[in-house]
Design a protein around this motif. Structure first.
Motif, PDB file in Angstrom:
ATOM      1  N   GLY A 244       0.818  -1.210   0.000  1.00  0.00           N
ATOM      2  CA  GLY A 244       0.000   0.000   0.000  1.00  0.00           C
ATOM      3  C   GLY A 244       0.846   1.253   0.000  1.00  0.00           C
TER       4      GLY A 244
ATOM      5  N   ALA B  34       2.028   1.867  -3.489  1.00  0.00           N
ATOM      6  CA  ALA B  34       0.911   2.341  -4.302  1.00  0.00           C
ATOM      7  C   ALA B  34       0.625   3.819  -4.034  1.00  0.00           C
ATOM      8  CB  ALA B  34      -0.336   1.502  -4.011  1.00  0.00           C
TER       9      ALA B  34
ATOM     10  N   ALA C 197       0.989   6.924  -6.782  1.00  0.00           N
ATOM     11  CA  ALA C 197      -0.190   7.721  -7.152  1.00  0.00           C
ATOM     12  C   ALA C 197      -0.210   9.102  -6.523  1.00  0.00           C
ATOM     13  CB  ALA C 197      -1.461   6.958  -6.761  1.00  0.00           C
TER      14      ALA C 197
ATOM     15  N   LEU D 293       5.857   0.718  -8.933  1.00  0.00           N
ATOM     16  CA  LEU D 293       4.989  -0.450  -8.933  1.00  0.00           C
ATOM     17  C   LEU D 293       5.776  -1.754  -9.019  1.00  0.00           C
ATOM     18  CD1 LEU D 293       2.185   0.838 -11.339  1.00  0.00           C
ATOM     19  CD2 LEU D 293       2.228   0.898  -8.827  1.00  0.00           C
TER      20      LEU D 293
ATOM     21  N   MET E  57       6.662  -2.824  -5.539  1.00  0.00           N
ATOM     22  CA  MET E  57       5.374  -3.168  -4.932  1.00  0.00           C
ATOM     23  C   MET E  57       4.980  -4.594  -5.302  1.00  0.00           C
ATOM     24  SD  MET E  57       1.567  -1.547  -5.559  1.00  0.00           S
ATOM     25  CE  MET E  57       1.332  -2.556  -7.035  1.00  0.00           C
TER      26      MET E  57
END
Length: 408
Positions: free
Chosen positions: A283, A286, A290, A363, A366
């Protein structure tokens, strides 16, 4: 001396060793630009110097696996830690490029032996305690890293040369670490250590999921260490001053998470804690990818510290549980993938960032960190919880009775 006192002293001494290593490593990595300037290392040559350290450390970890079949891990650690500190001082004392090459080589070789032997002792001491204490050792490392980075900032702020910047830490920490090393506690002979049998047939195949978890965790960690400042400034438009904050926030949240993480392992079990940490870390990546601005990006790096901090210590502990008769060998081999992740992480994110975008590059770690969810069963369940059935109450205090290493 009672066993309880001996174990407490051994735990304190080993915790201090983790702390010293955190200071030393932070003093090295946070002054890389100053090292480059001092020795005139070109931008093209710098990656080779930096890659040599984890490569040599990985080779040293392999050598330590065989060395501890002849001498106790405490002996290896007792001599490796002073060598780390002296080689750090050597990095600041030279004047020619070959000087720093030798010093960094010595640092890499000694730090590999140190990392492996520290975690060997941590795993065996946790087994003797019969409850989760590994996260506490790594919390001491995080605290050392914060203080080491602060000392490096002070040296840069006051424009001290590298030798003067490193000397106080070495002068203070080296004798204390050496004196404390007399209290290290090795695993008992009854635990079956150093019997020379290794992991057995198919043993490395059983260890491989944890190796993968270790490498992915360090890819995430190295992404924060190497790219957080650049990402905040170049992608999210922060000031240069604010761009220095994410890594410090990451280190602080790592310290806090590790300081309380053992309680979570005792209450919910290692697998549950690792799963939760993995989801929080994913998270965090992410949110970073973003983020519309710097402050949201800072939130993402905060989540990364909370999530990633539990994975590495519990991976070492899981290796010890998986191979109770050969935990030293398991830890030494697992430790290699610490350096594999460190070597892969930064170049991987940089390559994806250049080819696509740095938001997209976030990402990648991640996705790799999420691999841990599929390997969580390797961390065990009830047997990895510790605590409740290993403790008894005497009056108003809890007394740890341990199991002398018979249960992992």
């Amino acid at each position: 001396m009672t066993d309880d006192v001996r174990l407490r002293r051994g735990r304190g001494a080993l915790g201090f060793s983790f702390f010293v290593q955190g200071v030393a490593f932070a003093l090295l990595v946070t002054r890389i630009p100053a090292i480059q300037d001092r020795y005139g290392i070109s931008d093209g040559l710098l990656p080779a110097f930096l890659a040599a350290v984890p490569i040599l450390a990985g080779a040293s970890s392999v050598a330590t696996e065989h060395l501890v079949k002849r001498v106790a891990p405490s002996v290896v650690l007792r001599w490796a830690q002073p060598l780390v500190l002296l080689s750090l001082l050597g990095v600041g004392a030279g004047g020619q490029m070959w000087h720093v090459a030798v010093a960094l080589g010595a640092f890499g070789l000694s730090v590999g032996a140190l990392d492996a032997s520290m975690n060997m002792l941590g795993v065996s001491l946790q087994r003797a305690y019969g409850r989760s204490i590994m996260l506490g050792f790594h919390a001491a490392y995080s605290l050392g890293g914060i203080l080491g980075a602060s000392a490096a900032w002070a040296g840069a702020h006051w424009e001290l040369n590298l030798f003067v910047s490193y000397l106080p830490a070495v002068v203070v920490l080296l004798p204390l670490a050496f004196l404390g090393s007399r209290r290290y506690v090795d695993g008992s002979a009854g635990q079956g250590e150093a019997e020379g049998k290794g992991l057995g047939a198919g043993g490395f195949k059983l260890l491989l999921p944890l190796c993968l978890v270790m490498a992915c965790a360090y890819i995430g960690d190295s992404t924060v260490a190497n790219w957080s400042a650049k990402y905040l400034q170049d992608v999210l438009g922060s000031s240069e001053q604010m761009a220095t904050v994410p890594y410090n926030v990451y280190m602080v949240t790592t310290l806090v998470g590790r300081a309380v993480g053992d309680l979570g392992v005792r209450r919910f079990g290692a697998a549950a804690v690792v799963r939760a940490g993995t989801l929080v870390a994913a998270g965090g990546f992410a949110v970073v990818a973003a983020a519309p601005g710097a402050w949201v990006g800072m939130l993402g790096f905060t989540l990364l510290g909370i999530g990633l901090c539990v994975i590495v210590p519990q991976t070492f502990a899981a290796a010890g549980r998986l191979f109770p008769g050969a935990s030293d060998t398991a830890v030494a081999r697992l430790n290699i993938f610490n350096y594999v992740g460190f070597l892969i992480g930064s170049p991987l994110v940089g390559a994806v960032g250049d080819a696509w975008s740095y938001r997209g590059a976030m990402l990648v770690p991640m996705a790799l960190v999420l691999v841990t969810l599929f390997q969580a069963r390797s961390f065990g369940s009830e047997g990895a919880r510790y605590g409740v059935r290993h403790e008894r109450r005497a009056g108003d205090r809890v007394v740890d009775v341990g199991r002398g290493g018979n249960e992992v």
